[in-house]
Motif scaffolding. Structure first.
Motif, PDB file in Angstrom:
ATOM      1  N   MET A 174      49.878  44.370  36.298  1.00 40.92           N
ATOM      2  CA  MET A 174      48.943  45.485  36.499  1.00 40.92           C
ATOM      3  C   MET A 174      48.293  45.482  37.881  1.00 40.92           C
ATOM      4  O   MET A 174      47.659  46.466  38.260  1.00 40.92           O
ATOM      5  CB  MET A 174      47.833  45.433  35.442  1.00 40.92           C
ATOM      6  CG  MET A 174      48.324  45.659  34.029  1.00 40.92           C
ATOM      7  SD  MET A 174      47.024  45.466  32.800  1.00 40.92           S
ATOM      8  CE  MET A 174      45.826  46.672  33.319  1.00 40.92           C
ATOM      9  N   TYR A 175      48.447  44.407  38.626  1.00 43.10           N
ATOM     10  CA  TYR A 175      47.716  44.262  39.889  1.00 43.10           C
ATOM     11  C   TYR A 175      48.683  44.079  41.049  1.00 43.10           C
ATOM     12  O   TYR A 175      48.668  43.095  41.759  1.00 43.10           O
ATOM     13  CB  TYR A 175      46.738  43.090  39.801  1.00 43.10           C
ATOM     14  CG  TYR A 175      45.762  43.274  38.669  1.00 43.10           C
ATOM     15  CD1 TYR A 175      44.677  44.129  38.817  1.00 43.10           C
ATOM     16  CD2 TYR A 175      45.955  42.645  37.449  1.00 43.10           C
ATOM     17  CE1 TYR A 175      43.795  44.343  37.774  1.00 43.10           C
ATOM     18  CE2 TYR A 175      45.062  42.850  36.405  1.00 43.10           C
ATOM     19  CZ  TYR A 175      44.000  43.695  36.571  1.00 43.10           C
ATOM     20  OH  TYR A 175      43.124  43.909  35.542  1.00 43.10           O
ATOM     21  N   GLY A 176      49.541  45.048  41.247  1.00 42.02           N
ATOM     22  CA  GLY A 176      50.525  45.012  42.316  1.00 42.02           C
ATOM     23  C   GLY A 176      51.880  44.564  41.777  1.00 42.02           C
ATOM     24  O   GLY A 176      51.974  43.926  40.734  1.00 42.02           O
ATOM     25  N   GLU A 200      49.867  40.789  44.082  1.00 40.70           N
ATOM     26  CA  GLU A 200      49.064  40.543  45.289  1.00 40.70           C
ATOM     27  C   GLU A 200      47.585  40.879  45.099  1.00 40.70           C
ATOM     28  O   GLU A 200      46.745  40.427  45.876  1.00 40.70           O
ATOM     29  CB  GLU A 200      49.632  41.289  46.507  1.00 40.70           C
ATOM     30  CG  GLU A 200      49.663  42.788  46.369  1.00 40.70           C
ATOM     31  CD  GLU A 200      51.000  43.320  45.839  1.00 40.70           C
ATOM     32  OE1 GLU A 200      51.177  44.529  45.922  1.00 40.70           O
ATOM     33  OE2 GLU A 200      51.823  42.543  45.373  1.00 40.70           O
ATOM     34  N   TYR A 201      47.242  41.657  44.087  1.00 38.25           N
ATOM     35  CA  TYR A 201      45.839  41.985  43.820  1.00 38.25           C
ATOM     36  C   TYR A 201      45.339  41.324  42.534  1.00 38.25           C
ATOM     37  O   TYR A 201      44.408  41.815  41.894  1.00 38.25           O
ATOM     38  CB  TYR A 201      45.650  43.496  43.733  1.00 38.25           C
ATOM     39  CG  TYR A 201      46.073  44.205  44.987  1.00 38.25           C
ATOM     40  CD1 TYR A 201      45.351  44.054  46.162  1.00 38.25           C
ATOM     41  CD2 TYR A 201      47.208  45.010  45.005  1.00 38.25           C
ATOM     42  CE1 TYR A 201      45.747  44.696  47.319  1.00 38.25           C
ATOM     43  CE2 TYR A 201      47.622  45.653  46.159  1.00 38.25           C
ATOM     44  CZ  TYR A 201      46.879  45.486  47.314  1.00 38.25           C
ATOM     45  OH  TYR A 201      47.275  46.113  48.463  1.00 38.25           O
ATOM     46  N   ALA A 202      45.920  40.212  42.188  1.00 33.87           N
ATOM     47  CA  ALA A 202      45.559  39.520  40.946  1.00 33.87           C
ATOM     48  C   ALA A 202      44.142  38.963  40.988  1.00 33.87           C
ATOM     49  O   ALA A 202      43.563  38.658  39.946  1.00 33.87           O
ATOM     50  CB  ALA A 202      46.556  38.401  40.658  1.00 33.87           C
ATOM     51  N   PHE A 203      43.581  38.835  42.165  1.00 34.76           N
ATOM     52  CA  PHE A 203      42.209  38.338  42.282  1.00 34.76           C
ATOM     53  C   PHE A 203      41.181  39.394  41.850  1.00 34.76           C
ATOM     54  O   PHE A 203      40.032  39.059  41.554  1.00 34.76           O
ATOM     55  CB  PHE A 203      41.906  37.917  43.725  1.00 34.76           C
ATOM     56  CG  PHE A 203      41.892  39.074  44.689  1.00 34.76           C
ATOM     57  CD1 PHE A 203      40.719  39.769  44.927  1.00 34.76           C
ATOM     58  CD2 PHE A 203      43.052  39.472  45.339  1.00 34.76           C
ATOM     59  CE1 PHE A 203      40.698  40.845  45.801  1.00 34.76           C
ATOM     60  CE2 PHE A 203      43.040  40.544  46.204  1.00 34.76           C
ATOM     61  CZ  PHE A 203      41.860  41.233  46.440  1.00 34.76           C
ATOM     62  N   ALA A 259      37.477  38.021  40.709  1.00 37.43           N
ATOM     63  CA  ALA A 259      36.441  37.905  41.735  1.00 37.43           C
ATOM     64  C   ALA A 259      35.091  38.482  41.317  1.00 37.43           C
ATOM     65  O   ALA A 259      34.059  37.831  41.518  1.00 37.43           O
ATOM     66  CB  ALA A 259      36.916  38.537  43.036  1.00 37.43           C
ATOM     67  N   PRO A 260      35.044  39.666  40.724  1.00 39.62           N
ATOM     68  CA  PRO A 260      33.723  40.181  40.316  1.00 39.62           C
ATOM     69  C   PRO A 260      33.017  39.273  39.311  1.00 39.62           C
ATOM     70  O   PRO A 260      31.804  39.077  39.399  1.00 39.62           O
ATOM     71  CB  PRO A 260      34.031  41.546  39.695  1.00 39.62           C
ATOM     72  CG  PRO A 260      35.324  41.947  40.263  1.00 39.62           C
ATOM     73  CD  PRO A 260      36.085  40.683  40.501  1.00 39.62           C
TER      74      PRO A 260
END
Length: 108
Positions: free
Chosen positions: A41-43, A47-50, A54-55
């Motif tokens: 779901m994150y790229g 690549e956007y797995a953080f 992070a929040p």
């Protein structure tokens, strides 16, 4: 508190903070990032797995900071609170015989 004791305390607290950061990363953050990568779901390659992790990490840090500030504001756990609560208890043998055991708050 002497300078040597303070340096030792600061070093110990710094070490403990480092251990807790490492524990939170290896036990919580790394597995969460891996789960986000494998979800797709994150790229395309994750690549956007953080993004979902992070929040939560920063909100946790904000909560700890706010709790620290509130504890300082309300003097919870400080020596100032103990000094402010200058309580004297009358436990003399004469008052014990009469059955009178009382404490009074000095208020100073």
């Amino acid at each position: 508190m002497s300078g040597t004791q303070r340096k030792f305390l600061d070093s110990s607290l710094g070490f403990a903070a480092g251990v807790m950061l490492a524990a939170s990363y290896w036990s919580l953050l790394a597995p969460a990032i891996e789960m986000a990568e494998s979800s797709g779901m994150y790229g395309e390659s994750g690549e956007y797995a953080f993004a979902p992790v992070a929040p939560g990490f920063f909100l946790g840090a904000l909560f700890v900071y706010a709790a620290d500030q509130l504890m300082h504001y309300f003097k919870i756990g400080s020596t100032e609170l103990m000094i402010d609560m200058n309580v004297e208890c009358n436990l003399s043998p004469e008052t014990k015989q009469k059955g009178i055991v009382g404490c009074r708050y000095d208020g100073s």
